[in-house]
Write an enzyme that holds these catalytic residues in place. Sequence first.
Site, PDB file in Angstrom:
ATOM      1  N   SER A  80      12.983 -40.617 -23.916  1.00  0.00           N
ATOM      2  CA  SER A  80      13.324 -39.528 -23.000  1.00  0.00           C
ATOM      3  C   SER A  80      13.091 -38.204 -23.701  1.00  0.00           C
ATOM      4  CB  SER A  80      14.804 -39.581 -22.616  1.00  0.00           C
ATOM      5  OG  SER A  80      15.151 -40.829 -22.112  1.00  0.00           O
ATOM      6  N   GLU A 299      18.507 -44.246 -15.755  1.00  0.00           N
ATOM      7  CA  GLU A 299      17.482 -44.639 -16.719  1.00  0.00           C
ATOM      8  C   GLU A 299      18.195 -45.206 -17.943  1.00  0.00           C
ATOM      9  OE1 GLU A 299      13.525 -42.973 -16.551  1.00  0.00           O
ATOM     10  OE2 GLU A 299      14.110 -41.938 -18.394  1.00  0.00           O
ATOM     11  N   TYR A 301      18.246 -48.361 -21.135  1.00  0.00           N
ATOM     12  CA  TYR A 301      17.321 -49.154 -21.947  1.00  0.00           C
ATOM     13  C   TYR A 301      18.072 -49.983 -22.965  1.00  0.00           C
ATOM     14  CZ  TYR A 301      17.857 -44.553 -24.273  1.00  0.00           C
ATOM     15  OH  TYR A 301      18.346 -43.368 -24.788  1.00  0.00           O
TER      16      TYR A 301
HETATM   17  P1  FAD Z   1      11.457 -52.783 -32.030  1.00  0.00           P
HETATM   18  O1  FAD Z   1      10.865 -52.958 -33.364  1.00  0.00           O
HETATM   19  O2  FAD Z   1      10.557 -52.798 -30.841  1.00  0.00           O
HETATM   20  O3  FAD Z   1      12.602 -53.822 -31.855  1.00  0.00           O
HETATM   21  C1  FAD Z   1      13.194 -54.012 -30.598  1.00  0.00           C
HETATM   22  C2  FAD Z   1      13.405 -55.487 -30.397  1.00  0.00           C
HETATM   23  O4  FAD Z   1      14.321 -55.952 -31.391  1.00  0.00           O
HETATM   24  C3  FAD Z   1      14.046 -55.826 -29.084  1.00  0.00           C
HETATM   25  O5  FAD Z   1      13.089 -55.951 -28.083  1.00  0.00           O
HETATM   26  C4  FAD Z   1      14.751 -57.108 -29.397  1.00  0.00           C
HETATM   27  O6  FAD Z   1      13.835 -58.165 -29.307  1.00  0.00           O
HETATM   28  C5  FAD Z   1      15.125 -56.966 -30.840  1.00  0.00           C
HETATM   29  N1  FAD Z   1      16.523 -56.581 -30.988  1.00  0.00           N
HETATM   30  C6  FAD Z   1      17.077 -55.386 -30.696  1.00  0.00           C
HETATM   31  N2  FAD Z   1      18.389 -55.374 -30.991  1.00  0.00           N
HETATM   32  C7  FAD Z   1      18.661 -56.599 -31.452  1.00  0.00           C
HETATM   33  C8  FAD Z   1      19.845 -57.226 -31.910  1.00  0.00           C
HETATM   34  N3  FAD Z   1      21.017 -56.546 -31.943  1.00  0.00           N
HETATM   35  N4  FAD Z   1      19.780 -58.501 -32.313  1.00  0.00           N
HETATM   36  C9  FAD Z   1      18.609 -59.198 -32.283  1.00  0.00           C
HETATM   37  N5  FAD Z   1      17.454 -58.656 -31.850  1.00  0.00           N
HETATM   38  C10 FAD Z   1      17.483 -57.381 -31.443  1.00  0.00           C
HETATM   39  N6  FAD Z   1      15.454 -44.679 -27.584  1.00  0.00           N
HETATM   40  C11 FAD Z   1      15.958 -43.599 -28.222  1.00  0.00           C
HETATM   41  O7  FAD Z   1      16.341 -43.692 -29.403  1.00  0.00           O
HETATM   42  N7  FAD Z   1      16.000 -42.377 -27.603  1.00  0.00           N
HETATM   43  C12 FAD Z   1      15.594 -42.198 -26.325  1.00  0.00           C
HETATM   44  O8  FAD Z   1      15.664 -41.072 -25.790  1.00  0.00           O
HETATM   45  C13 FAD Z   1      15.049 -43.327 -25.640  1.00  0.00           C
HETATM   46  N8  FAD Z   1      14.608 -43.196 -24.377  1.00  0.00           N
HETATM   47  C14 FAD Z   1      14.102 -44.273 -23.712  1.00  0.00           C
HETATM   48  C15 FAD Z   1      13.655 -44.095 -22.409  1.00  0.00           C
HETATM   49  C16 FAD Z   1      13.158 -45.173 -21.714  1.00  0.00           C
HETATM   50  C17 FAD Z   1      12.676 -44.975 -20.285  1.00  0.00           C
HETATM   51  C18 FAD Z   1      13.102 -46.443 -22.332  1.00  0.00           C
HETATM   52  C19 FAD Z   1      12.561 -47.642 -21.590  1.00  0.00           C
HETATM   53  C20 FAD Z   1      13.524 -46.616 -23.614  1.00  0.00           C
HETATM   54  C21 FAD Z   1      14.035 -45.536 -24.345  1.00  0.00           C
HETATM   55  N9  FAD Z   1      14.471 -45.662 -25.670  1.00  0.00           N
HETATM   56  C22 FAD Z   1      15.001 -44.571 -26.319  1.00  0.00           C
HETATM   57  C23 FAD Z   1      14.339 -46.944 -26.419  1.00  0.00           C
HETATM   58  C24 FAD Z   1      12.999 -46.986 -27.168  1.00  0.00           C
HETATM   59  O9  FAD Z   1      11.941 -47.071 -26.226  1.00  0.00           O
HETATM   60  C25 FAD Z   1      12.846 -48.198 -28.094  1.00  0.00           C
HETATM   61  O10 FAD Z   1      13.090 -49.361 -27.347  1.00  0.00           O
HETATM   62  C26 FAD Z   1      13.773 -48.169 -29.276  1.00  0.00           C
HETATM   63  O11 FAD Z   1      13.533 -47.022 -30.085  1.00  0.00           O
HETATM   64  C27 FAD Z   1      13.548 -49.415 -30.165  1.00  0.00           C
HETATM   65  O12 FAD Z   1      12.217 -49.469 -30.506  1.00  0.00           O
HETATM   66  P2  FAD Z   1      11.747 -49.965 -31.947  1.00  0.00           P
HETATM   67  O13 FAD Z   1      10.255 -49.990 -31.991  1.00  0.00           O
HETATM   68  O14 FAD Z   1      12.438 -49.196 -33.007  1.00  0.00           O
HETATM   69  O15 FAD Z   1      12.336 -51.435 -31.994  1.00  0.00           O
END
Ligand code: FAD
Length: 301
Positions: A80, A299, A301
């Site tokens: 966001s 919204e 996530y």
């Molecule tokens: P990844 O490496 O992709 O890991 C995520 C995956 O880890 C998950 O899919 C799940 O499989 C696994 N996982 C997660 N938690 C656990 C757990 N506790 N135990 C076991 N497995 C787990 N994020 C923000 O920080 N700020 C924002 O403003 C924001 N806005 C968003 C807006 C929208 C519309 C959406 C859809 C998401 C938003 N997000 C926001 C979330 C962001 O998109 C990411 O999903 C988040 O940062 C995690 O991504 P990553 O690549 O770090 O994690």
Amino acid sequence: MTPPASHASVPVNLYKPKEPYLGTVLDNYSLLDEGAIGRVNHITFDLSEGNLHYVEGQSIGIIPDGQDANGKPHKLRLYSIASSRHGDNLEDKTVSLCVRQLQYEKDGETINGVCSSFLCDIEPGSKVKITGPVGKEMLLPADEEANVIMLATGTGIAPMRAYLRRMFEPGERAHNPDYAFRGKAWLFMGVPKTPNLLYEDDLQRYLSEYPDNFRYTTAISREQENSKGGRMYIQDRVLEHADEIFALIEDPKTHVYMCGLKGMEPGIDEAMAAAAAAKGLDWSTLRPQLKKADRWHVETY
Ligand code: FAD
Ligand code: A2P
């Protein structure tokens, strides 16, 4: 229902994953105070080249550098937008995000989220692949007299911060002669601990400058208890203020925005149902009506 005319002019997908915008990091700093849980950063990108622009309530995609376990480029993650369309420096050439680093334990090991860690660690001067903007769910009504109830957990404050800047930041007001907010804005903010509160100095400034227009209610889950002895969540605060919230919702100028953890949706729904019932209203009928009238915005996530 036909969306309001303003929706049609909102920019979407100006930059797609195959040809992302390369935004230079201008700033990346922690939003947390000492003693906070985890890591939440405010990150600003330069947009001065190209044509990436946006309005409050939209998101952008970030494609982190590197490859996934299969040797493929990482997929984009959405964030966001936390800045107003004019950007934090009001020059219409930046976009800012509010990012929590995802961290969890698995088989005794700490796993760091790919994109959120990439963003929290990124140095000013680095170039980042950006897509979008996307999203029309969280747009702010153009009506300067609208009432805006905001329900945020953690980084869910990002779009709310953009709205509040547009409403109350002096430089924004000077920049937007056609938007002098006069309604009521009420932010419910949920964080685990006091030092996890985000953008607190700005919010306190808006409170002192606009006491008749801005209200701010916090739920500090690991420091406060709800009436059942459990963690204090924003839905508990919604229940405490049910009468006032429903008095506002009965006004057709009132919009409700919810952003943050997906897990808060059922809790908010339950609280709204109980609050509605206390007023003799049926939430399962009312909520779809609010949604249809473009007054209920979610919204998570
Ligand atoms: P990844 O490496 O992709 O890991 C995520 C995956 O880890 C998950 O899919 C799940 O499989 C696994 N996982 C997660 N938690 C656990 C757990 N506790 N135990 C076991 N497995 C787990 N994020 C923000 O920080 N700020 C924002 O403003 C924001 N806005 C968003 C807006 C929208 C519309 C959406 C859809 C998401 C938003 N997000 C926001 C979330 C962001 O998109 C990411 O999903 C988040 O940062 C995690 O991504 P990553 O690549 O770090 O994690
Ligand atoms: P907690 O983690 O104490 O259970 P952050 O993103 O900074 O962790 O903040 C998210 C806030 O939302 C925390 O206070 C968290 O509480 C709270 N929270 C967690 N689950 C829910 C839920 N189901 N409904 C509402 N708030 C929640």
